[in-house]
Design an enzyme around this catalytic site. Sequence first.
Site, PDB file in Angstrom:
ATOM      1  CG  LEU A 133       2.813 -17.769  70.657  1.00 46.93           C
ATOM      2  CD1 LEU A 133       3.295 -19.279  70.522  1.00 46.93           C
ATOM      3  CD2 LEU A 133       2.999 -17.341  72.066  1.00 46.93           C
ATOM      4  CG  ASP A 134       6.821 -11.515  70.470  1.00 40.85           C
ATOM      5  OD1 ASP A 134       5.888 -10.924  70.053  1.00 40.85           O
ATOM      6  OD2 ASP A 134       7.696 -11.210  71.562  1.00 40.85           O
ATOM      7  NE  ARG A 135      10.654 -12.151  62.536  1.00 43.23           N
ATOM      8  CZ  ARG A 135      10.401 -12.501  61.063  1.00 43.23           C
ATOM      9  NH1 ARG A 135      10.554 -13.485  60.446  1.00 43.23           N
ATOM     10  NH2 ARG A 135       9.756 -11.253  60.342  1.00 43.23           N
TER      11      ARG A 135
END
Length: 231
Positions: free
Chosen positions: A57-59
Amino acid sequence: MNLEARLLYRDAMVLIIDKPAGIAVHAGPRDGSANLMQWLDQLRFGLPRAPELAHRLDRDTSGCLVLGRHRKALARLGELFASNSVDKVYWAVVVGRPQADEGLIEAPLKKLERRHGWRMIVDPKGQPSATRWRVLGYDQRLTWIEARPLTGRTHQIRVHLASIGLPLAGDAVYGRGTGDLEAPRLHLHARSISLPFTPKKPPITATAPVPDHMAELLRRCGWADTEAAGN
């Protein structure tokens, strides 16, 4: 960080946690900041090795993140994600109002490298990418969207929704026209996930609570706050 308190699902093969926004899943090439890998040892639960990430998942994206507890589990999870067999549901708050209540975005995505960084763009020469979406609620300016990525490209939901004039609130990269909103963080949440891990058995499922930073704008769009918002 207490990852055990963020555990959504656990069995002998698979763990699903509620990833907080603002934490990268692993360290970048030049990034010395905290990342999720530093805390995974908390989730061994008696096994000799810590679990490992089955996907990313993106930051700045919160919500359901799947971990494999050993190599056999990771191999099976890898097959499921590679074949797009995992049902992933995201909630997003976007700026704008679509003309339709639902739709399918099919737009190939390509990574554009620049001296000061990179971003994903819609490009005919990019990788095939598809996102199904529908409206869950709205106010005068914002829309609450359920997005189901049918492929797993980097930044896919963010780029696809922005490409049809619906940039995500709090998106500093693709969210032009959203700067005046009180949305310091990206409003994208991996709400639920379903894994057909074992044939002929019900899928593994998990749902992540709405994070605190998204609660206000979701309420404005009609979300009924019947659950305690998470961090």
